[in-house]
Design a protein around this motif. Structure first.
Motif, mmCIF file in Angstrom:
data_model
loop_
_atom_site.group_PDB
_atom_site.id
_atom_site.type_symbol
_atom_site.label_atom_id
_atom_site.label_comp_id
_atom_site.label_asym_id
_atom_site.label_seq_id
_atom_site.Cartn_x
_atom_site.Cartn_y
_atom_site.Cartn_z
ATOM 1 N N LEU A 108 -41.608 87.680 53.396
ATOM 2 C CA LEU A 108 -42.091 87.723 52.018
ATOM 3 C C LEU A 108 -41.247 86.800 51.156
ATOM 4 C CD1 LEU A 108 -41.991 91.055 52.956
ATOM 5 C CD2 LEU A 108 -43.525 90.991 51.030
ATOM 6 N N LYS A 109 -41.913 86.032 50.328
ATOM 7 C CA LYS A 109 -41.223 85.174 49.367
ATOM 8 C C LYS A 109 -41.616 85.671 47.992
ATOM 9 C CE LYS A 109 -40.294 80.371 48.839
ATOM 10 N NZ LYS A 109 -40.771 78.999 49.047
ATOM 11 N N VAL A 110 -40.638 86.147 47.240
ATOM 12 C CA VAL A 110 -40.905 86.642 45.893
ATOM 13 C C VAL A 110 -40.315 85.658 44.893
ATOM 14 C CG1 VAL A 110 -38.942 88.226 45.983
ATOM 15 C CG2 VAL A 110 -40.707 88.577 44.296
ATOM 16 N N THR A 111 -41.186 85.163 44.026
ATOM 17 C CA THR A 111 -40.785 84.183 43.014
ATOM 18 C C THR A 111 -40.620 84.827 41.645
ATOM 19 O OG1 THR A 111 -43.081 83.637 42.478
ATOM 20 C CG2 THR A 111 -42.033 82.346 44.216
ATOM 21 N N ALA A 112 -41.147 86.025 41.498
ATOM 22 C CA ALA A 112 -41.179 86.702 40.199
ATOM 23 C C ALA A 112 -39.987 87.624 40.033
ATOM 24 C CB ALA A 112 -42.468 87.508 40.070
ATOM 25 N N GLY A 113 -39.555 87.753 38.793
ATOM 26 C CA GLY A 113 -38.496 88.693 38.439
ATOM 27 C C GLY A 113 -38.957 89.491 37.237
ATOM 28 N N PHE A 140 -36.670 79.023 55.985
ATOM 29 C CA PHE A 140 -37.890 79.739 55.610
ATOM 30 C C PHE A 140 -39.063 79.311 56.485
ATOM 31 C CE2 PHE A 140 -41.887 80.088 53.313
ATOM 32 C CZ PHE A 140 -41.898 81.442 53.013
ATOM 33 N N VAL A 141 -39.260 78.011 56.631
ATOM 34 C CA VAL A 141 -40.371 77.505 57.442
ATOM 35 C C VAL A 141 -40.245 77.986 58.882
ATOM 36 C CG1 VAL A 141 -41.428 75.404 58.394
ATOM 37 C CG2 VAL A 141 -40.850 75.529 55.967
ATOM 38 N N SER A 142 -39.042 77.954 59.423
ATOM 39 C CA SER A 142 -38.822 78.420 60.787
ATOM 40 C C SER A 142 -39.211 79.886 60.938
ATOM 41 C CB SER A 142 -37.347 78.221 61.155
ATOM 42 O OG SER A 142 -37.079 78.752 62.423
ATOM 43 N N GLU A 143 -38.819 80.710 59.974
ATOM 44 C CA GLU A 143 -39.169 82.134 60.031
ATOM 45 C C GLU A 143 -40.667 82.348 59.852
ATOM 46 O OE1 GLU A 143 -36.997 84.643 57.376
ATOM 47 O OE2 GLU A 143 -35.081 84.200 58.324
ATOM 48 N N ALA A 144 -41.246 81.663 58.888
ATOM 49 C CA ALA A 144 -42.658 81.876 58.548
ATOM 50 C C ALA A 144 -43.607 81.399 59.640
ATOM 51 C CB ALA A 144 -42.987 81.182 57.233
ATOM 52 N N LEU A 145 -43.182 80.444 60.444
ATOM 53 C CA LEU A 145 -44.052 79.900 61.481
ATOM 54 C C LEU A 145 -43.780 80.478 62.863
ATOM 55 C CD1 LEU A 145 -44.259 76.149 60.431
ATOM 56 C CD2 LEU A 145 -45.882 77.998 59.980
ATOM 57 N N GLY A 146 -42.977 81.505 62.927
ATOM 58 C CA GLY A 146 -42.678 82.132 64.208
ATOM 59 C C GLY A 146 -43.883 82.880 64.769
ATOM 60 N N ASP A 147 -43.779 83.294 66.020
ATOM 61 C CA ASP A 147 -44.849 84.049 66.676
ATOM 62 C C ASP A 147 -44.966 85.431 66.043
ATOM 63 O OD1 ASP A 147 -45.356 81.979 68.431
ATOM 64 O OD2 ASP A 147 -43.975 82.737 69.948
ATOM 65 N N ASP A 148 -46.178 85.926 65.939
ATOM 66 C CA ASP A 148 -46.456 87.269 65.416
ATOM 67 C C ASP A 148 -45.859 87.504 64.031
ATOM 68 O OD1 ASP A 148 -47.936 88.140 67.659
ATOM 69 O OD2 ASP A 148 -46.073 88.527 68.749
ATOM 70 N N VAL A 149 -45.952 86.502 63.168
ATOM 71 C CA VAL A 149 -45.409 86.585 61.818
ATOM 72 C C VAL A 149 -46.540 86.587 60.802
ATOM 73 C CG1 VAL A 149 -44.037 85.394 60.068
ATOM 74 C CG2 VAL A 149 -43.258 85.435 62.425
ATOM 75 N N GLN A 150 -46.395 87.424 59.801
ATOM 76 C CA GLN A 150 -47.273 87.396 58.637
ATOM 77 C C GLN A 150 -46.401 86.984 57.466
ATOM 78 O OE1 GLN A 150 -50.710 88.136 58.215
ATOM 79 N NE2 GLN A 150 -50.290 87.300 56.214
ATOM 80 N N ALA A 151 -46.812 85.963 56.738
ATOM 81 C CA ALA A 151 -46.033 85.497 55.588
ATOM 82 C C ALA A 151 -46.834 85.764 54.307
ATOM 83 C CB ALA A 151 -45.713 84.010 55.714
ATOM 84 N N LEU A 152 -46.149 86.266 53.282
ATOM 85 C CA LEU A 152 -46.752 86.552 51.983
ATOM 86 C C LEU A 152 -45.902 85.952 50.890
ATOM 87 C CD1 LEU A 152 -47.414 90.380 52.511
ATOM 88 C CD2 LEU A 152 -49.102 88.550 52.704
ATOM 89 N N VAL A 153 -46.553 85.481 49.824
ATOM 90 C CA VAL A 153 -45.836 84.966 48.668
ATOM 91 C C VAL A 153 -46.280 85.752 47.457
ATOM 92 C CG1 VAL A 153 -45.414 82.964 47.200
ATOM 93 C CG2 VAL A 153 -45.675 82.665 49.664
ATOM 94 N N TYR A 154 -45.300 86.228 46.686
ATOM 95 C CA TYR A 154 -45.576 86.972 45.456
ATOM 96 C C TYR A 154 -45.076 86.187 44.278
ATOM 97 C CZ TYR A 154 -46.862 91.234 47.910
ATOM 98 O OH TYR A 154 -47.488 92.163 48.689
#
Length: 120
Positions: free
Chosen positions: A7-12, A106-120
């Motif tokens: 998860l990538k959270v941009t909001a505070g 981040f890219v390495s983690e997000a593109l791994g096998d069995d990964v779901q990536a979300l951005v908030y």
């Protein structure tokens, strides 16, 4: 179901509902046994600092410090390198368990096998 959630959270405090949703999803996923990597970017970068989550409040939402503690307990929390630099935050300043890393990680983690990536 993904085995890892990034998860990538941009909001505070500038977008409290979006911020709270990201932390809630991350904490619930950790509690459910999912491997979680929560990235703090933009205005959420401030929550990498001790005491900053305590100043966040949103009616009818779980307290941000509790959510963050849940993720730190069994997940990974990363502060964006550029976001930290823009705010003058250094490794010595962040909460125990928070790392500082950049886009390549981040890219390495997000593109791994069995990964779901979300951005908030």
């Amino acid at each position: 179901m993904a085995k890892k959630l990034v998860l990538k959270v941009t909001a505070g405090a500038d977008a409290p509902e979006r911020c709270s949703q990201a932390f809630t999803v991350a904490a619930v996923a950790v509690a459910s046994g999912v491997e979680v990597s929560l990235w703090l970017t933009g205005e959420s970068a401030w929550f990498a600092l001790p005491g900053r989550a305590a100043g966040f409040a949103l009616p009818h939402a779980a307290p941000l410090p509790e959510l963050l503690d849940g993720v730190l307990a069994d997940g990974r929390v990363t502060l964006c390198t550029q976001c930290a630099a823009r705010r003058g935050i250094e490794e010595k300043d962040v909460l125990p368990g928070v790392r500082i890393a950049g886009a390549q990680v981040f890219v390495s983690e997000a593109l791994g096998d069995d990964v779901q990536a979300l951005v908030y």
